[in-house]
Design a protein around this motif. Structure first.
Motif, PDB file in Angstrom:
ATOM      1  N   UNK A  87     -36.416 -49.642  21.958  1.00 48.50           N
ATOM      2  CA  UNK A  87     -37.416 -50.116  22.070  1.00 48.50           C
ATOM      3  C   UNK A  87     -37.046 -51.710  22.252  1.00 48.50           C
ATOM      4  N   UNK A  88     -36.203 -52.164  21.468  1.00 54.83           N
ATOM      5  CA  UNK A  88     -35.735 -53.601  21.420  1.00 54.83           C
ATOM      6  C   UNK A  88     -35.183 -53.964  22.994  1.00 54.83           C
ATOM      7  N   UNK A  89     -34.312 -52.996  23.377  1.00 51.37           N
ATOM      8  CA  UNK A  89     -33.436 -53.154  24.719  1.00 51.37           C
ATOM      9  C   UNK A  89     -34.799 -53.216  25.817  1.00 51.37           C
ATOM     10  N   UNK A  90     -35.756 -52.391  25.805  1.00 53.43           N
ATOM     11  CA  UNK A  90     -36.815 -52.494  26.736  1.00 53.43           C
ATOM     12  C   UNK A  90     -37.352 -53.602  26.840  1.00 53.43           C
ATOM     13  N   UNK A  91     -37.626 -54.528  25.645  1.00 50.45           N
ATOM     14  CA  UNK A  91     -38.195 -55.720  25.666  1.00 50.45           C
ATOM     15  C   UNK A  91     -37.230 -56.787  26.192  1.00 50.45           C
ATOM     16  N   UNK A  92     -35.928 -56.689  25.965  1.00 46.02           N
ATOM     17  CA  UNK A  92     -34.812 -57.555  26.415  1.00 46.02           C
ATOM     18  C   UNK A  92     -34.902 -57.375  28.049  1.00 46.02           C
ATOM     19  N   UNK A  93     -35.098 -56.026  28.537  1.00 49.24           N
ATOM     20  CA  UNK A  93     -35.039 -55.682  29.805  1.00 49.24           C
ATOM     21  C   UNK A  93     -36.205 -56.294  30.752  1.00 49.24           C
ATOM     22  N   UNK A  94     -37.306 -56.238  30.048  1.00 44.25           N
ATOM     23  CA  UNK A  94     -38.548 -57.020  30.615  1.00 44.25           C
ATOM     24  C   UNK A  94     -38.449 -58.283  30.688  1.00 44.25           C
TER      25      UNK A  94
END
Lengths: 488, 317
Positions: A361-368
């Motif tokens: 989930x943290x990576x998804x946010x960084x990706x966003x």
């Protein structure tokens, strides 16, 4: 009498219980039991119970969504970030971002939170924060992003993550810990066009000696109402350091070819810088005032030359709008030619803390935060300039306002990290500033810096806190191009 | 009492735990324990524990994340650290000048405010107000007041003809120390004034009336009655003022950051800067802890010396 004792006993018990309540964990079941225990002791307990109920209500509303805690130390982009976070939260039922802007003392805040197990999952990182990556990685605080990056084609393309690896700045070996997407240009001279013209100049001089002379003429014209130059507290790093870099002096005093500190050549620049003060061409007391105070004074025409990087584009447009025409010029050099790179600062990156509860989930946010749509709005809003050519080609430059005046120059580059040393006494920036203020002799100061910094380097190597770095094929105009060699 | 006499006394009856508890309760011991518990707990957690914690790093370079063993170097470095010993000297200078001005000023204001005249309550509030204003905020306001180019202080002094050229109050080594002391006096005298007023409230009106009947004038009353009878309170106020002055650094941090050229760098400011570091200097927590301990010893010694001499204040009564 007896009544009084009973009353005081109850009060004391209530105080102890409320204290215990303050220190309770954020675990919902334990706060529940706290509140029920305290509910016997009056209104305060009722409030606690209400809070607890509200908390559980919120978590019920969010259902099974994972909340990713994101901390940033950037205030200037708050409006944009808040809007984009709201957009994300409204379109993602599985992940919710809780975005928090922290106060100053950024590095210490994160460290303390990490030790207290309350650290965010994702944190903002910029090279200007001065975080020593090796220490953070050594302490196990950062999660490597390499595998996530490799699995995301879009992220790789948009951020050019694999092309923007800077040893010990955002990566160590193959591991990338944060990906800069923006860049803060090196320093420029912002100047009052009218005051400069009145002194007989059409442009900012190309050498420091000529600039000292121009400052003298401007001050003479001002006759006490305005001055040639304004500095700020510990003002050496604002722009005089950049002049040194562009003149080919060792970046932070470090000789990359020989792996030692050598500040010797800085003495001449310091002597010239001191002339601003010796001649009385600096706005009186500007060195005792904060940056914003001096920006406000520049904006009201109290002095002609101010030096700072691309953040001033927004400052003199929105925060302290100038009532006159102001220009942006490249820094002068010692001899009028550029012999070294001006350091620019990669920024607007995001690191994942190793304590992140849900790393996917943290990576998804960084990706966003690294998506094209997100960055396009960010750069067009003028919050930073794009670091890579991909995003530079996507944005409408006409929307970035005065940021265009700070466009990166060919001679701007990211320097390899200098060994982190624990030096006795004042660091180089404060020492050099004291020379400019006239408190220290330039030659003695650089000799002292050479001794103290090299002693500290040897000690650091001995106790394992740093390692010597030399750059094979080091080119002062392109310092990021060489090959770093680490070792004693 | 001889052993023989002791032996002849009846043996104390043995009490059960419940009886002991009842007895403690009747004496108010339990209530006292619970009343004290929160503050003792807080003291242990926020003062004693951190104090003991810092001992861990006295032999290390510690930057908040990783610690590197350095043996005795932090101690040998301290002995030859000119910046630190300079800051110790500045601390004594700052504390001495602050106390020399703040205590008499607070006492004079307390005597004036203690007179039953119209509006004294309002002025008490005004003088006390700096105590409740954030030090950082008030220091920031003073940076504007002291500003060399457009500060209000220079403007007033110039308009009244006291100075002909602006003074760089915070940037000139000759005036910077006085500037931070002025801010410290402004921020602290109202607090000590309140202490003095509360001390004066404890002096009986009868004593003043007797002095009046004996024909004492205002000054004589102050020197012979008020001051001697305030001596127990004065002793406490002086101790608070001394320890407070030696630990001051927050307003100096905002006003001058210890400059110009370390002229206003006091002990705890230097320690703060070491421990928190900057963009160009890593935190030096290990060395900072050694200096913290040394600073604590210095403040402790000063307090002990003061306590030794302050015993005389008790004898005045």
């Amino acid at each position: 009498m007896k009544k009084k004792k009973v009353l005081s006993l109850i009060m004391a018990t209530a105080m102890v219980l409320s204290l215990a309540g303050c220190g309770g964990s954020d675990n919902s079941s334990s706060s529940g039991s706290d509140s029920s225990a305290a509910s016997e002791s009056g209104d305060a307990a009722a409030d606690t119970a209400d809070d607890s109920a509200a908390d559980s209500g919120e978590s019920a509303a969010s259902g099974d969504a994972v909340t990713v805690e994101v901390w940033s130390n950037n205030r200037h982009d708050e409006t944009y970030m808040t809007q984009k976070v709201e957009e994300f939260n409204s379109t993602h039922s599985d992940i919710q971002i809780n975005y928090t802007i922290m106060a100053d003392d950024w590095s210490n805040s994160i460290q303390l939170a990490y030790q207290a197990n309350t650290a965010p999952d994702v944190m903002a990182v910029s090279a200007s924060d001065g975080l020593k990556l090796s220490e953070w990685v050594g302490a196990g605080m950062f999660e490597s992003l390499t595998s996530y990056i490799e699995g995301s084609e879009d992220f790789k393309t948009v951020t050019e993550a694999l092309d923007h690896k800077y040893d010990y700045l955002n990566s160590i070996g193959d591991d990338i810990y944060w990906v800069p997407t923006g860049v803060r240009s090196g320093t420029r001279i912002e100047y009052n066009i009218g005051l400069l013209k009145d002194a007989g100049y059409d442009a900012v001089p190309s050498t420091l000696a000529e600039m000292v002379e121009a400052a003298g003429k401007i001050t003479a014209n001002g006759a006490g109402s305005y001055y040639g130059v304004g500095f700020t507290q510990n003002g050496f790093g604002r722009w005089l350091e950049g002049i040194g870099e562009m003149s080919g002096l060792n970046h932070m005093g470090y000789d990359y070819e020989n792996g030692v500190f050598d500040f010797t050549e800085w003495a001449e620049l310091l002597k010239l810088g001191n002339q601003f003060y010796a001649n009385g061409d600096v706005l009186p007391g500007s060195e005792t005032q904060g940056v914003d105070n001096n920006r406000a004074l520049f904006a009201q025409g109290s002095f002609c030359f101010w030096g700072n990087a691309s953040q001033e584009a927004g400052v003199f447009t929105d925060q302290f709008p100038c009532s006159f025409d102001w220009g942006v010029a490249e820094l002068p050099t010692m001899e009028g030619t550029v012999k070294g790179a001006l350091s620019c600062t990669p920024n607007f990156g995001w690191a994942m803390l190793s304590s992140a509860k849900d790393k996917e989930a943290a990576w998804k946010v960084i990706e966003y935060f690294g998506s094209e749509e997100f960055l396009k709005g960010y750069f067009e809003g003028g919050y930073s300039a794009p670091l890579g050519s991909y995003m530079a080609g996507k944005i409408d430059a006409s929307k970035t306002g005065r940021l265009g005046d700070f466009a990166l120059q060919d001679y701007e580059d990211v320097y390899p990290s200098v060994p982190t040393v624990i030096v006795d006494g004042d660091d180089y920036a404060i020492t050099m500033w004291n020379v400019i203020l006239g408190n220290l002799d330039a030659d003695e100061a650089v000799a002292d810096l050479n001794t103290r910094y090299n002693d500290a380097l040897e000690r650091g190597i001995e106790n394992g806190s740093c390692q010597r770095v030399t750059i094979a094929g080091f080119d002062k105009l392109h310092p990021s191009k060489g090959t770093a060699v680490y070792g004693e | 009492m001889s052993n023989k006499e002791k032996a002849s006394l009846p043996a104390k009856p043995k009490r059960t735990f419940a009886q002991k508890l009842q007895r403690a309760n009747s004496r108010g011991d339990i209530a006292t324990f619970f009343m004290l518990a929160p503050s003792v707990l807080l003291l242990l957690v926020t003062s004693v524990y951190p104090f003991l914690w810092i001992f861990r790093y006295v032999c290390y370079d510690y930057n908040g994340m990783n610690a590197y063993y350095t043996g005795t170097r932090n101690f040998t470095r301290m002995l030859s650290d000119a910046s630190f010993w300079g800051s110790v000297g500045h601390t004594f200078e700052y504390a001495l000048l602050k106390i020399v001005f703040i205590i008499p000023l607070a006492l004079i204001m307390a005597v004036l405010m203690n007179r039953k005249i119209k509006g004294s309550g309002l002025f008490r509030g005004i003088y006390f107000m700096p105590t409740i204003i954030s030090t950082a905020v008030s220091a920031m306001v003073f940076t504007f007041i002291f500003a060399a180019y457009n500060g209000i202080l220079n403007a007033i002094l110039r308009s009244t003809g006291i100075i002909s050229q602006n003074i760089n109050w915070l940037g000139d080594p000759k005036t910077a120390m006085w500037s931070v002391i002025i801010v410290a006096i402004w921020g602290g005298f109202g607090n000590y004034m309140i202490y003095f007023i509360s001390g004066m409230a404890g002096i009986s009106e009868d004593v003043y009336e007797s002095a009046q009947i004996d024909g004492a004038n205002g000054l004589q009353t102050f020197w012979k009655i008020t001051l001697p009878m305030l001596s127990p309170m004065l002793k406490i106020i002086l101790m608070l003022a001394i320890t407070g002055a030696f630990k001051d650094y927050d307003s100096i941090l905002v006003l001058t950051q210890g400059g110009p050229n370390d002229r206003t760098k006091v002990m705890f400011l230097y320690i703060y800067q070491l421990i928190f570091g900057s963009n160009t200097a890593d935190p030096q927590i290990g060395y900072g802890t050694v200096l913290s301990l040394t600073a604590a010893v210095i403040v402790g010694l000063v307090t002990a010396v003061y306590q030794f001499f302050a015993r005389k204040l008790d004898d005045v009564m």
